[in-house]
Design a protein around this motif. Structure first.
Motif, short mmCIF file in Angstrom:
data_model
loop_
_atom_site.label_atom_id
_atom_site.label_comp_id
_atom_site.label_asym_id
_atom_site.label_seq_id
_atom_site.Cartn_x
_atom_site.Cartn_y
_atom_site.Cartn_z
N GLY A 264 -11.31 -69.24 -124.42
CA GLY A 264 -12.52 -68.46 -124.59
C GLY A 264 -13.76 -69.25 -124.89
O GLY A 264 -14.84 -68.68 -125.12
N GLY A 265 -13.67 -70.59 -124.89
CA GLY A 265 -14.80 -71.42 -125.30
C GLY A 265 -15.72 -71.85 -124.19
O GLY A 265 -16.79 -72.42 -124.45
N SER A 266 -15.34 -71.60 -122.94
CA SER A 266 -16.19 -72.00 -121.81
C SER A 266 -15.98 -71.05 -120.65
O SER A 266 -15.03 -70.25 -120.64
CB SER A 266 -15.87 -73.45 -121.38
OG SER A 266 -14.53 -73.57 -120.97
N VAL A 267 -16.88 -71.13 -119.68
CA VAL A 267 -16.82 -70.30 -118.48
C VAL A 267 -16.90 -71.21 -117.27
O VAL A 267 -17.74 -72.12 -117.22
CB VAL A 267 -17.97 -69.28 -118.45
CG1 VAL A 267 -18.05 -68.58 -117.10
CG2 VAL A 267 -17.80 -68.25 -119.56
N VAL A 268 -16.03 -70.98 -116.30
CA VAL A 268 -16.13 -71.66 -115.02
C VAL A 268 -16.80 -70.70 -114.04
O VAL A 268 -16.50 -69.49 -114.05
CB VAL A 268 -14.75 -72.13 -114.52
CG1 VAL A 268 -13.81 -70.96 -114.26
CG2 VAL A 268 -14.87 -73.01 -113.28
N LEU A 269 -17.72 -71.21 -113.24
CA LEU A 269 -18.47 -70.36 -112.32
C LEU A 269 -18.93 -71.16 -111.12
O LEU A 269 -18.78 -72.38 -111.07
CB LEU A 269 -19.66 -69.71 -113.03
CG LEU A 269 -20.66 -70.60 -113.80
CD1 LEU A 269 -21.63 -71.32 -112.87
CD2 LEU A 269 -21.45 -69.79 -114.80
N SER A 270 -19.49 -70.46 -110.16
CA SER A 270 -20.07 -71.09 -108.98
C SER A 270 -21.59 -71.02 -109.06
O SER A 270 -22.14 -70.07 -109.62
CB SER A 270 -19.61 -70.41 -107.69
OG SER A 270 -18.22 -70.54 -107.51
N ALA A 271 -22.24 -72.01 -108.49
CA ALA A 271 -23.71 -72.01 -108.42
C ALA A 271 -24.12 -72.60 -107.08
O ALA A 271 -23.54 -73.60 -106.62
CB ALA A 271 -24.32 -72.80 -109.57
N THR A 272 -25.08 -71.96 -106.43
CA THR A 272 -25.52 -72.43 -105.12
C THR A 272 -26.34 -73.70 -105.26
O THR A 272 -27.06 -73.91 -106.24
CB THR A 272 -26.37 -71.36 -104.41
OG1 THR A 272 -27.50 -71.03 -105.23
CG2 THR A 272 -25.54 -70.13 -104.14
N ARG A 273 -26.19 -74.55 -104.24
CA ARG A 273 -26.95 -75.80 -104.19
C ARG A 273 -27.15 -76.13 -102.72
O ARG A 273 -26.19 -76.41 -102.00
CB ARG A 273 -26.16 -76.91 -104.89
CG ARG A 273 -27.04 -77.97 -105.55
CD ARG A 273 -26.22 -78.76 -106.55
NE ARG A 273 -25.08 -79.42 -105.93
CZ ARG A 273 -25.01 -80.75 -105.74
NH1 ARG A 273 -26.00 -81.54 -106.08
NH2 ARG A 273 -23.93 -81.27 -105.19
N GLY A 274 -28.39 -76.03 -102.25
CA GLY A 274 -28.64 -76.22 -100.83
C GLY A 274 -27.99 -75.09 -100.05
O GLY A 274 -28.10 -73.92 -100.40
N GLY A 275 -27.24 -75.44 -99.01
CA GLY A 275 -26.58 -74.43 -98.19
C GLY A 275 -25.19 -74.10 -98.66
O GLY A 275 -24.52 -73.25 -98.04
N GLY A 276 -24.73 -74.74 -99.72
CA GLY A 276 -23.37 -74.50 -100.20
C GLY A 276 -23.36 -74.08 -101.65
O GLY A 276 -24.37 -73.67 -102.21
N SER A 277 -22.20 -74.17 -102.27
CA SER A 277 -22.08 -73.88 -103.70
C SER A 277 -21.02 -74.78 -104.31
O SER A 277 -20.05 -75.16 -103.65
CB SER A 277 -21.73 -72.41 -103.93
OG SER A 277 -20.46 -72.10 -103.40
#
Length: 452
Positions: free
Chosen positions: A269-282
């Motif tokens: 519960g101490g962190s979150v994994v996520l996606s973030a866009t960068r240019g044309g990808g993520s």
């Protein structure tokens, strides 16, 4: 950006915080007290299973659950019966079992019962519920407990008792004292209003957490705190937010140059994994909740890496990526490094989620003109399809890993007519698929941890 006012947030937090309910009775919580066994009945050990889950799938356990009394007592026994019956592993039988003495085992055996419950519920401002579970075949008391709580918590008492029965009969933790976060959907197909919503796992106590002003998606529970991560298009900028169920307030999780989405909490519960866009990808990032420090763990080079999910021990992450030309499933170390592909079936894979047991990864697969929902081993072997449809997606495991909730949507006709979006549940073997009733259309289910 505030979704609701501070006053509304405080009122909502008072309703939604469940961990505080597990405190002392004087504080409005729930107290459990063991009941002594009757002298003429032996008591089995707490880890003894009466029957395996596989055996119960083949022949559901016949169990007598009588009314716990008029009014509230009848409601409590009704919820217990509904919880157990919903698994497909129990056959609920009527009958009478005295709450203050040893049952007539011969009569219960003649009725075909394998187990029996005796109970009573008394009280007004607070309620005391006594429950005894009996092994009819062996003539033994398996459990005796009294629960005391405010009347407002009677449904929780019922769910907790159902969990106890499930565990004592099957040797595994139950999952009835849990909740499901989801996205409520109302309005026309092309212009739906979406709200972050919450309900008990059986569909009771449904509440809306956001107003519907902005598109809202993919809620996820923190496994150790009263907290939900989700994606919102607030102010027309898609980002991941945290919703605190104890206070009813929300906040942005980290600032990214592009869009942040597809959050999931680490097992601690101490962190979150996520996606973030960068240019044309993520790419995939891990965000520490204490410091808000961001750590990038993939470098997609223009590919789309998304839908990350930690393994139960937090050492690995499964995600989907089109780095090989089409969306497939990959596993990598939670600290980054090389990724290994695990999906090789026909079609495009997405929405991977690791079982709390660590033995399976659930996924959706698109191909052949429709969607499939399935599971595979973490090394990619043993792929099994559980159900199919026009759209079946967003799998989420219950806390003991035995059941999946998911979203099922139907095709729409001209103008969006005929479209429906709802939540269903299914056993990991493909057994006992059931719809879950919601007040509105629903999607994106997320199962809470036990007592969450």
């Amino acid at each position: 950006m505030s979704f609701i006012s501070d006053t509304e947030a405080e009122a909502l937090g008072a309703l939604l915080s469940r961990r505080a309910m597990l405190g002392a009775t004087a504080a409005g919580g729930l107290l459990a007290t063991p009941l002594s066994a009757f002298a003429q009945a032996a008591v089995s050990g707490p880890g003894d299973a009466e029957i395996t889950v596989d055996q119960a799938r083949q022949a559901p356990i016949p169990i007598v659950i009588p009314s716990f009394g008029a009014g509230l007592g009848e409601q409590i026994s009704g919820v217990i019966s509904s919880d157990l019956e919903s698994t497909g592993l129990f056959k609920i039988m009527g009958g009478t079992v005295p709450s203050g003495s040893t049952p007539d085992f011969a009569a219960l055996k003649a009725q075909g019962a394998r187990a029996a419950v005796a109970g009573s519920a008394v009280g007004s401002g607070s309620v005391r519920v006594e429950m005894r579970l009996w092994n009819v075949v062996a003539g033994q008391q398996l459990q005796g407990t009294a629960y005391t709580a405010s009347n407002a918590n009677w449904r929780r008492i019922a769910h907790i008792i159902a969990d106890v029965i499930y565990e004592r009969m099957l040797g595994e933790k139950g999952y009835f004292d849990t909740r499901i976060a989801y996205i409520s959907r109302t309005g026309p197909r092309r212009h739906q209003i979406t709200r972050l919503a919450l309900m008990d796992q059986d569909g009771a106590n449904q509440r809306m957490l956001t107003t519907g002003q902005w598109l809202t998606l993919t809620p996820r529970f923190n496994p150790v705190r009263d907290q939900i991560a989700f994606m919102s298009y607030a102010n027309n900028r898609p980002r991941v937010y945290l919703f605190d169920l104890g206070s009813g307030r929300q906040q942005i999780l980290g600032e990214f140059d592009g869009i942040s989405f597809a959050p999931r909490f680490a097992p601690n519960g101490g962190s979150v994994v996520l996606s973030a866009t960068r240019g044309g990808g993520s790419d995939i990032y891990v965000v520490d909740l204490g410091s808000r420090a961001k750590h990038q763990i993939t470098n997609s080079g223009g590919a789309i890496d998304t839908s990350p999910c930690f393994s139960p021990d937090g050492s690995q992450i499964v995600f989907n990526s089109d780095r090989g030309g089409s969306p497939q499933l990959y596993i990598m170390s939670a600290s980054g490094g090389a990724a290994r592909r695990i999906s090789y079936g026909s079609g495009q894979y997405g929405s991977p989620v690791w079982s709390p047991r660590g033995d399976l990864i659930a996924f959706t697969r698109i191909g052949g003109g429709g969607f499939s929902l399935g599971v595979m081993n973490p090394d990619g072997t043993g792929e099994r399809i559980l159900t199919q449809g026009f759209t079946v997606e967003s799998p989420t495991f219950c806390p003991n890993g035995r059941v999946l909730a998911f979203c099922r949507q139907s095709a729409s006709r001209a103008g969006g007519a005929g479209f429906a979006s709802g939540i269903g549940t299914i056993d990991i073997t493909g057994f006992n698929e059931r719809p879950l009733r919601t007040a509105t259309g629903a999607s994106d289910p997320a199962w809470s941890p036990l007592n969450g």
